[in-house]
Scaffold this active site. Structure first.
Site, PDB file in Angstrom:
ATOM      1  N   THR A  66       0.819  -1.133   0.186  1.00  0.00           N
ATOM      2  CA  THR A  66       0.026  -0.060   0.131  1.00  0.00           C
ATOM      3  C   THR A  66       0.809   1.396  -0.191  1.00  0.00           C
ATOM      4  O   THR A  66       0.664   2.233  -0.731  1.00  0.00           O
ATOM      5  CB  THR A  66      -0.978   0.032   1.284  1.00  0.00           C
ATOM      6  OG1 THR A  66      -1.981  -1.285   1.104  1.00  0.00           O
ATOM      7  CG2 THR A  66      -1.856   1.248   1.350  1.00  0.00           C
ATOM      8  N   CYS A  69     -16.498  -6.593   1.255  1.00  0.00           N
ATOM      9  CA  CYS A  69     -17.499  -6.515   2.389  1.00  0.00           C
ATOM     10  C   CYS A  69     -17.173  -5.095   3.068  1.00  0.00           C
ATOM     11  O   CYS A  69     -16.244  -4.995   3.839  1.00  0.00           O
ATOM     12  CB  CYS A  69     -17.432  -7.584   3.021  1.00  0.00           C
ATOM     13  SG  CYS A  69     -18.778  -7.579   4.337  1.00  0.00           S
ATOM     14  N   SER A  73       5.201  -6.709  -2.206  1.00  0.00           N
ATOM     15  CA  SER A  73       4.860  -6.878  -0.797  1.00  0.00           C
ATOM     16  C   SER A  73       5.406  -8.236  -0.217  1.00  0.00           C
ATOM     17  O   SER A  73       5.223  -9.432  -0.825  1.00  0.00           O
ATOM     18  CB  SER A  73       3.454  -6.829  -0.552  1.00  0.00           C
ATOM     19  OG  SER A  73       2.830  -7.104   0.664  1.00  0.00           O
TER      20      SER A  73
END
Ligand code: PLP
Length: 383
Positions: free
Chosen positions: A72, A323, A198
């Protein structure tokens, strides 16, 4: 906990035992890599050894690796106007991870989405047209296209994109978080100017990643302060995380020699689910895909029903939808591909990795088949 089958490597991979050992050892060391004494020099040596291993995974030079707190942060570092006086306009594919789509530092007014085909592959013809307006001396394009998608596994046409971007005088950033260690990546051959990595997707620790630069590319630091990471990312280095990342990168690089084994497991999985659910849809099936990823849906069956049912059967997979605030939202990736809602709302992502065995595939197929059968029977009884 009963025996579990973990098939969610794209969310995060298990920590490799060799990584755990190296991280624990590093946690026991005292030195700050910026200190000149023996303890500091030992920490510096450990960081630089890891940097070389991470660079080697993607064919880069060690000095071009900037360690960050993860994928990120690396995306946020890449997706700002590069250091210098020029003006930049950002182009980003519609199927990027939110860490790139929302995490960059460009204003929405200077950001344009690159469309994708129904197979989930960036439409580089459309990009070429978009970039035609960039003339020498004017605004420069900064293009972000992931190496492979986290939901479908679709591999993106990076080399072709790099040609178009460079002809237009721009720079190409690629989020390679899911592709690294799963397919061979060579920054120079691909023509990428910046690559995001990552550690936790390849069996390293969470909370450590890197932005890797091509030779001569400069970035505007996101975090300023001390002179660490060649003045490109301030803050005392996360030495145990970096050491663990290095070990994971080295092991992942070795496994690249045998990616066909993973692809065979994925193919067996898809063959198995087709046998137990004839109407299953495999998304991006005709695109080149990562060997470890399969995104599947049975029309009319909700993803959460599958994810929960599989979890109860001891199997961990993810929904292809996000979600948020307790409400399932259709995946922006599948929406960009134009996938019908009754399929998009049912998409589950099964992602394999270095620990996956044939038995795991058999268990998944049997649980998936059983669930679909039960749901069909329930639907019939209710009708
Ligand atoms: N980019 C992609 C494609 C990802 O799949 C992820 C994680 O899911 C990230 C970026 C974020 O990486 P990190 O968890 O290291 O911040």
């Amino acid at each position: 906990m009963n025996q579990r089958t973990y098939l969610d490597y794209n969310a995060t991979a298990p920590l490799r035992p060799e990584v755990r050992e190296a991280v624990v050892d590093a946690l026991g060391e005292t030195g700050n890599p910026s200190s000149v004494h023996a303890e500091g020099r030992a920490a510096r040596a450990a960081v630089e050894e890891a940097r070389a291993k991470v660079a080697s995974l993607v064919g880069a030079q060690a000095e071009d690796v900037i360690f960050t707190s993860g994928g990120t942060e690396a995306n946020a570092l890449a997706l700002g106007a590069p250091a210098g006086e020029e003006s930049w306009q950002c182009y980003i594919s519609a199927i990027e991870h939110p860490a790139a789509l929302s995490g960059g530092r460009f204003h929405p007014e200077t950001t344009t989405l690159i469309p994708v085909t129904a197979d989930g592959v960036a439409d580089i013809g459309a990009l070429a047209q978009m970039l035609e307006k960039h003339k020498p001396g004017g605004w420069r394009p900064l293009v972000s296209l992931m190496a492979a998608n986290n939901e479908t596994g679709a591999i993106q046409p990076l080399a072709g994109t790099a040609n178009i971007v460079h002809e237009a005088g721009g720079l190409l950033h690629s989020d390679a978080v899911q592709a690294a260690g799963r397919i061979p990546l060579d920054m120079t051959a691909l023509g990428a100017d910046m690559l995001t990595l990552s550690a936790h997707k390849i069996g390293g620790p969470k909370g450590i990643g890197a932005l890797v630069l091509a030779e001569g590319v400069r970035v505007e630091p996101l975090i300023k302060g001390g002179g660490q990471e060649g003045r490109r990312r301030a803050g005392t280095e996360n030495v145990p995380g970096i050491v663990g990342f290095g070990v994971a990168a080295e092991l992942a690089a070795k496994e690249l020699a045998d990616v066909t084994a993973l692809a065979s497991l994925r193919d067996a999985l898809e063959e198995g689910v087709r046998a137990v659910a004839a109407n299953v849809v495999i998304l991006s099936a005709s695109a080149p895909r990562l060997p470890n990823t399969s995104c599947m849906a049975v029309p009319g069956v909700k993803a959460e029903t599958l994810v929960i049912g599989l979890d109860l059967a001891g199997i961990a997979v993810s929904a292809g939808s996000a979600c948020s605030s307790g409400k399932m939202e259709a995946s922006h990736v599948l929406a960009a591909m134009g996938v019908a809602p009754e399929i998009a709302n049912g998409a589950v992502r099964v992602s394999l990795g270095f620990g996956t065995k044939n038995d795991d595939i058999q268990r998944y197929v049997s649980a998936f088949g059983g669930l679909i059968k039960r749901l069909k029977r329930n639907a019939k009884e209710a009708a």
